[in-house]
Structures are given as C-alpha cells and as structure tokens.
Design a protein around this motif. Structure first.
Motif, PDB file in Angstrom:
ATOM      1  N   GLU A  65       0.831  -1.203   0.000  1.00  0.00           N
ATOM      2  CA  GLU A  65       0.000   0.000   0.000  1.00  0.00           C
ATOM      3  C   GLU A  65       0.871   1.261   0.000  1.00  0.00           C
ATOM      4  O   GLU A  65       0.541   2.266  -0.610  1.00  0.00           O
ATOM      5  CB  GLU A  65      -0.959  -0.020   1.186  1.00  0.00           C
ATOM      6  CG  GLU A  65      -1.887  -1.243   1.211  1.00  0.00           C
ATOM      7  CD  GLU A  65      -2.733  -1.373  -0.046  1.00  0.00           C
ATOM      8  OE1 GLU A  65      -2.966  -0.344  -0.728  1.00  0.00           O
ATOM      9  OE2 GLU A  65      -3.155  -2.506  -0.359  1.00  0.00           O
TER      10      GLU A  65
ATOM     11  N   GLN B  75      -5.919   7.540  -5.318  1.00  0.00           N
ATOM     12  CA  GLN B  75      -4.909   6.493  -5.146  1.00  0.00           C
ATOM     13  C   GLN B  75      -4.276   6.577  -3.755  1.00  0.00           C
ATOM     14  O   GLN B  75      -3.979   5.560  -3.133  1.00  0.00           O
ATOM     15  CB  GLN B  75      -3.851   6.620  -6.252  1.00  0.00           C
ATOM     16  CG  GLN B  75      -2.903   5.432  -6.327  1.00  0.00           C
ATOM     17  CD  GLN B  75      -2.045   5.468  -7.584  1.00  0.00           C
ATOM     18  OE1 GLN B  75      -2.479   5.938  -8.634  1.00  0.00           O
ATOM     19  NE2 GLN B  75      -0.829   4.995  -7.499  1.00  0.00           N
ATOM     20  N   ILE B  78      -7.038   5.149  -1.197  1.00  0.00           N
ATOM     21  CA  ILE B  78      -7.201   3.690  -1.125  1.00  0.00           C
ATOM     22  C   ILE B  78      -6.054   3.060  -0.346  1.00  0.00           C
ATOM     23  O   ILE B  78      -6.256   2.142   0.449  1.00  0.00           O
ATOM     24  CB  ILE B  78      -7.305   3.025  -2.523  1.00  0.00           C
ATOM     25  CG1 ILE B  78      -6.135   3.396  -3.440  1.00  0.00           C
ATOM     26  CG2 ILE B  78      -8.638   3.368  -3.192  1.00  0.00           C
ATOM     27  CD1 ILE B  78      -6.094   2.619  -4.756  1.00  0.00           C
ATOM     28  N   ALA B  79      -4.840   3.576  -0.567  1.00  0.00           N
ATOM     29  CA  ALA B  79      -3.683   2.991   0.122  1.00  0.00           C
ATOM     30  C   ALA B  79      -3.781   3.230   1.625  1.00  0.00           C
ATOM     31  O   ALA B  79      -3.547   2.326   2.429  1.00  0.00           O
ATOM     32  CB  ALA B  79      -2.387   3.578  -0.431  1.00  0.00           C
ATOM     33  N   ALA B  82      -6.433   0.973   3.156  1.00  0.00           N
ATOM     34  CA  ALA B  82      -5.951  -0.420   3.231  1.00  0.00           C
ATOM     35  C   ALA B  82      -4.989  -0.584   4.405  1.00  0.00           C
ATOM     36  O   ALA B  82      -5.050  -1.558   5.147  1.00  0.00           O
ATOM     37  CB  ALA B  82      -5.279  -0.822   1.924  1.00  0.00           C
ATOM     38  N   SER B  94      -5.858  -2.649  -1.968  1.00  0.00           N
ATOM     39  CA  SER B  94      -6.318  -1.487  -2.730  1.00  0.00           C
ATOM     40  C   SER B  94      -6.173  -1.726  -4.225  1.00  0.00           C
ATOM     41  O   SER B  94      -5.285  -2.446  -4.674  1.00  0.00           O
ATOM     42  CB  SER B  94      -5.510  -0.252  -2.337  1.00  0.00           C
ATOM     43  OG  SER B  94      -4.221  -0.295  -2.918  1.00  0.00           O
ATOM     44  N   THR B  96      -6.403   0.681  -7.938  1.00  0.00           N
ATOM     45  CA  THR B  96      -6.734   1.859  -8.739  1.00  0.00           C
ATOM     46  C   THR B  96      -7.780   1.440  -9.778  1.00  0.00           C
ATOM     47  O   THR B  96      -8.029   0.248  -9.974  1.00  0.00           O
ATOM     48  CB  THR B  96      -5.500   2.394  -9.491  1.00  0.00           C
ATOM     49  OG1 THR B  96      -5.075   1.390 -10.425  1.00  0.00           O
ATOM     50  CG2 THR B  96      -4.362   2.713  -8.536  1.00  0.00           C
ATOM     51  N   ILE B 132     -10.663  -2.452  -1.741  1.00  0.00           N
ATOM     52  CA  ILE B 132     -10.800  -1.000  -1.747  1.00  0.00           C
ATOM     53  C   ILE B 132     -10.485  -0.488  -3.145  1.00  0.00           C
ATOM     54  O   ILE B 132      -9.395  -0.739  -3.667  1.00  0.00           O
ATOM     55  CB  ILE B 132      -9.840  -0.366  -0.728  1.00  0.00           C
ATOM     56  CG1 ILE B 132     -10.099  -0.985   0.643  1.00  0.00           C
ATOM     57  CG2 ILE B 132     -10.025   1.140  -0.684  1.00  0.00           C
ATOM     58  CD1 ILE B 132      -8.916  -0.880   1.564  1.00  0.00           C
TER      59      ILE B 132
END
Lengths: 413, 413
Positions: A65, B75, B78-79, B82, B94, B96, B132
């Motif tokens: 991540e 982006q 999401i990271a 996670a 995660s 994209t 995610i």
C-alpha cells in the motif's frame, strides 16, 4: 539526431516555475532535432509528506500500500511537466511506470526492474512526441504498483536509456557535475569533464552523493553513457557537466588520481584477543550481517601468541547496536578478550584508475598525511582506491592535503 | 451474508483519524459476515489542491494529463484505508481504476464507464479480503487514465455494485439521509426512510445535493439499491439512512408528496414578439446548446397576432453569456422584438410519485403560494413533479409554506 534520456530530480521539479524551466530546457534539446524521453521524480518534499501521512494512519504501513501511495508523487510530476510542454507548443505525453510498462519483481519498496516494454515510447517518439515517464516506480507481473526505493528515479532513467539504446542518459541535479572533491571543503576543487564508471562507483559509495550508486552500477552493466548536469543553469550558460564513461580515456593523459572522496559518519569496532582459528571472521560478522548492519572496511592482522585483532567499520548510526551485539551475543561464544570502539572516525580515499599503472600512490598518500601529523588508524585498498580511516577531526585537513598533493587543485586564475 | 459496496466521500476520508474511523465501521460490517467492497474519494481538499497546482503550471491544462494527475488523489486514499484496515487485523487490498480494471471511454475529465472486470475483486472477496477501489477513475482501451468528473466516486460505487450484483450500495456522506427538504430552511424537515429513484432524480436535479445525479440514473438503470448513510455517526448510534428503491412502496400508504426541492442559482430569459412559425424554438435554442449552456425550463405560449413569447431558464452563471448570444447572434436572424431577462429568480418544486394517482396537487400548490402573496412567473410539470419559478426573495417562504401544506413537517415532539 539522437535519442536522449533526461532525468530531473525533485529539486528541479520543485515548483510550477521550475517545472516550466525544465520544459524550456527540454524544448531547446528538442529544437536541436533530438528525440527526448524524460524521467522525473516527485516534487521535492512530496515523498516525505506522503510517508508522514501514512505513518499518521498506521504505525507500520503495509509495503504494497505504501508503494501504491508513494507512486502518486511521480504521477503528479509527469502530468505537470506534460502540461507545461504542451503549453509551449510541444507534443508531450506522460506515462506511469505501469503504463510504459516498467516490469519489476514484487519486492515492494525496493523492487528491481526486470524488463521495460518500449513499444508505446517508440511509437510516440516516432510521432515527434516528448515522452515523460514517472521515475522510481514500476509494476510487477500481477499488476501491483512497486517502487524502486529512494533515489530510484536515477535507476529508472538509466534503465530506460538501456532499453531504448539511448545515446546518453543525462541526470539533471542541483550541482553542475562531479568534482575532484567536495568544493565546500576544498574551494579549489575542479569539476571533472569525465570520469570512469569504476571511479564514479568508488566516489559515490564513499559519500559523493551526486548519483545513486545503484544507477551507476546499472549504467555500467548496460554500457549506458551517463552525464551529470545542472538543471539550474540559465539558457546560454549551460555547461556540459561530467560524462561518466565505461571506457578509460585513451586519447589523453589520464590523471593518476581523479578525486578525493570521504565519508564522515563512520564508526570502528575492534575485537582483540580473538583465538586465531578458521571461521572466526564468520562467527563475528555473520550475526552482524543478519542484523542488517552494513560493514565496510574489515581488517584482520596476522596473529601472534595464538590470538589476533579483528576490526571493522560500520555506519555511525549502527555503532551502538553493533557494539551491543559484540558484547552480548558474540563475545561469550568466541572467548575474545576485549571489545573496543570509536565512533569519532572518518574515511578519506584517493580514487583513480590511473593508480593501476602508477605505483607509489599509496606511499605518497601516507607521506602526505604523516607530514600533516595525521595518524592513520586503518588502511584498505582496492585496484583503483586507497582508503584510510583517521580521527574525524582531521577530515578537512586530510582531504585538503591530499587534493593538493595529487595536483587536483584548480590552477590559480 | 451479503455483498455490500460502501462509498466514502472526501469528508469521511478527510484526516488520518477519520480514515481509521472508516476502517472501524467497515470492520463492524465485516464482523456481521458480509463481503465488503469499498469505494473512496480523495481526501477533502486534495482535488482542489491538485487543480490549483495544474493551473499554476498551465493556464489551460491538457485534459489527459489533468486526469492522470487528479487520479492520484483517490490512489492515496485507497492505500491509506488499506493500511488502516490491516492495522486492525483485516485483510485488505487497494486497487486503482486501472488495476480493477474499470474500463471507460476516452472522454477525459468526464469519462463514462463501459465495463468493469470483476475477476480480481471476486478472487479477493472469496479470500476474505476487503477490497478497496479508487473512485472517480478508470482507464480507456489504450490504458490512458480517465476520470468521471466531479462527484464521480458515487458513480464508481454504483457501477461496481451493478457489476458485482451487490445486495446494496451504501453511500456514506456527512448527512444521515435524504430529507423532505433542506433542514436549514425548514427545521421541521423529516428524514425519509425511503424514496423512489424517480423522486430522488427530481430531488437531486433540483438541488438536493446528497447524491450525484448521474449515479442515481446509473443505479436506476441497473436496479442497484442505493442507501444514503452518515459516516459521522458513532458506533451503536448508527441509523439506517434513506433507502432509494427502484420500486414504489406498495405495502404502506404512499405520501402524495415526498419532498420540496429548490434551486437558487437560476436565471430567466424571455424573447418576445417571436414570429410564430415552425422551427423557431430550434433557431433560438440550437446556438445556446452548441455553446454548452444547459437550458432547464422552456415555455412557449400560444401565439396571437402572429407572434409568440418564448422563455427559458439557465444556470445563473450562464446568464450573461446566454443573453449576449440572444442579442447578438439570435435576435438579428429571427427578427424578435425584445430580449428580457431576470437573474434574480429561483425554482421551487413539489416532488412525489403519489401525485400520479392524486389529482389536485397542482391547484393546492398554486393556492398555497397565492395565500402567501407569492407571484408565480413560470410553471413546469412532469409526471411526478410540479415546478414554479418565483422571485428569489420568496424562496424560503415558498419552501416552508409548501412543506407545511403537504403535511411534510415533523409532528411536534
């Protein structure tokens, strides 16, 4: 007309104004008829900002991540540079590592490049387009986003130059080339027009932080011509920087020594009274290596009375940890008598391929230091380098004396 | 056990602490045995920051590059989410838009989703992993990064719910549901437990900005159950929000009117003395449409003495441009007598599927407004909506009066 890969670091991309300046510089190269591929880093400060954000969310962020997040820094840079280039009338197109694609292994945070697909880039170059590629990143075979580790954009640039068989890979930084030593210590230091890869590797690993060492290794392996240039020079004032070649220059007299490198943050550990028997070096250094502590110079003298002294240097930040391991884990097993250490040392090195064919460099170096009253604590040599460990208080004195002794000072104006 | 898609907006993801709260909320749903797919927006403020940065570099940023840049906002989100989920012991991964992948057309900055590949997601869900996905973004067939336009994360959520045939798509926002009208204007406004898609479409397009209208259309088309919920409610205090259904509720008495919607930023233009002949509406509105000015209400009265009056409303921000077009480009061609305008108007609407079977809603609405002394300037009706244009100074008065007249006020406690 040549294909040139240019790499711009975070400082060069540090603000909208600087990005527009990079665009202008590219347009001047383009106007000379070259095909240009540009590799960029994240804007200065951005990677640190993202790392801090991750640590606010999670004490130990997941590496997959983290890579997905860090890759956004370069993604912003490529888009901004493409916008700036289009604004001044050039065709330009940005690519993330995944879009190129730059295929890596799956070692998140320190991935290695396996292969670069060049079809998209070739197509754009044939179409007169400046291609902008995000440095520092790639994708693995499963499509996960990976990063190459800090400073990885240099490696991206070299890898692209190798894949595209570019004429040269130009690394733009905030210095205008590689110097005979740090000009902050020796004002008379000279910029080198060229230097060999072997010398550059020694210079880089010894603390001349112009290029990431991995990118230099990569360039040497794939025979990519590297050039270090300044991104801060104004139009009309540009210099040619320093060319890092993979062949020794045979057309002109090679200097014996190309530069004096140094490294401040060193520490020394000595294990005395070690039983002189096979396997002892491994018994001492095996646990150190397993603890991920990098060891630099290692010296073991011939023993007498059945014991020997064993010394090595580590980065100063690892000194306390390494000393504790020696005391608690290693000493009890091998029956060594004493553990000594010194974390106030530094390393000074003379580097030059010329010393292969010129004996006497070592003795000149030792004489020079002796004349300054500097005591040498350790000596280590390679084919093109002689390093000495001295008390850190002598660093500047030693560097200046050696720079002068090996005729590296600029001629007075 | 059900498959649930949850969408969290920029406010819900606005800080490390809020992201950890989102993670906790997800873990509570996960603990109930559900499979969870999460769609997130960029952290609040991030998209604006990136847009401003682009404009500092380029006066008119290229749309492809803008999309590549803006996609980084999601982006990062999401990271971070996670990481937060892994920290509390859940498996999380995660993606994209490109990694999923969410295939779109190539209309940069306003791309449409064509198809979503669900194999990666299915595989992770079967493996007990929270998936995610970055909202707002996709890739076109050539691998270019695209974005769906502002608010597109709602659309991403609904599209994923449709592709995965999810039980429902939960849209988490900073309000706890859809209200009969804006509670800031009518404190007695009630939260609706459910509302039909048609009503929601009318409410959304009339300025109740809970959901992006495109996502509601999408949900209606693919029969995805949508639920609007608050991401700010504490554990144990959560309410069920508002369910947006694609079927009218037949089990209980349907209210005639579900809500009073309104829109402030309206302007009205009237072309008087238009020759009453075929094609005149197209001659007036064709150029307006080509200039990308959205027209809302259009009214043409039966003509007398061979001419007619033609009125339409536009967003207030387009008023000056539309008026200029009428004066300079349209009037000379059609020989209209006068162009009038008013940019101090608003639109108030009663919305409800119940009016299909209950005549008399319109007359009740007009009587209510008359009793308050509010002059109606324009009237427009659809099957489930009656809209009136009035002077903007009457907006609050009209909304409150209608809310009360249609029995929407909360019962006094």
């Amino acid at each position: 007309m040549a294909l040139i890969v240019q790499k711009y670091g975070g400082t060069s991309m540090g603000s909208p104004e600087r990005i527009r300046n990079v665009a202008k510089r590219i347009s001047r190269w383009k106007a000379q008829g070259h095909q240009i591929v540009v590799v960029v880093s994240a804007m200065s400060g951005e990677t640190n900002r993202l790392v801090a954000l991750a640590h606010e969310v999670s004490p130990q962020p997941d590496l997959r991540e983290m890579d997905a997040m860090l890759a956004t820094g370069e993604q912003v840079s490529i888009a901004l540079l493409a916008m700036a280039l289009r604004d001044i009338g050039l065709k330009a197109k940005s690519y993330t590592g995944g879009q190129v694609k730059v295929l890596t292994d799956s070692a998140f945070s320190k991935a290695r490049i396996l292969e670069i697909e060049d079809s998209n880039i070739r197509h754009d170059l044939d179409n007169d387009t400046v291609v902008i590629v995000a440095g520092f990143q790639g994708v693995d075979a499963d499509g996960n986003i990976t990063t190459l580790g800090r400073g990885g954009s240099d490696t991206s640039g070299v890898a692209l130059a190798a894949a595209l068989q570019a004429e040269e890979c130009q690394i733009y930084t905030d210095v205008d080339g590689v110097y005979t030593t740090d000009p902050r210590i020796v004002p008379a230091a000279r910029k080198l027009d060229q230097i060999t890869f072997e010398e550059m590797l020694e210079m880089a690993s010894l603390g001349s932080k112009v290029l990431q060492i991995r990118s230099v290794e990569f360039a040497g392996k794939y025979k990519v011509k590297l050039r270090v240039l300044s991104s801060l020079e104004e139009e009309g004032q540009e210099t040619a920087g320093t060319l890092i070649t993979f062949e020794e220059n045979t057309t002109m007299e090679q200097p014996i020594i190309s530069g004096i490198a140094f490294s401040r943050d060193e520490a020394k550990l000595t294990v005395s009274g070690v039983p002189d028997r096979p396997g002892i070096a491994y018994q001492i250094l095996g646990p150190i290596a397993e603890a991920n502590i990098d060891v630099d110079i290692i010296i073991q003298n011939v023993g007498h009375d059945g014991t020997t002294d064993f010394s090595f240097t580590v980065n100063r930040s690892e000194y306390a940890r390494a000393k504790k391991m020696l005391e608690n884990q290693i000493k009890p097993h091998i029956g060594a008598l004493t553990i000594d250490g010194d974390n106030k040392i530094c390393k000074v090195s003379a580097v030059g391929v010329g010393m292969r064919s010129h004996p006497g460099v070592a003795s000149k170096m030792f004489r020079t230091l002796a004349e300054e009253g500097i005591n040498i604590q350790m000596i280590s040599t390679s084919e093109i380098k002689i390093s000495v460990v001295v008390d850190e208080k002598y660093l500047e004195l030693a560097v200046r004396a050696l720079h002068r002794a090996f005729d590296l000072d600029q001629a007075a104006a």
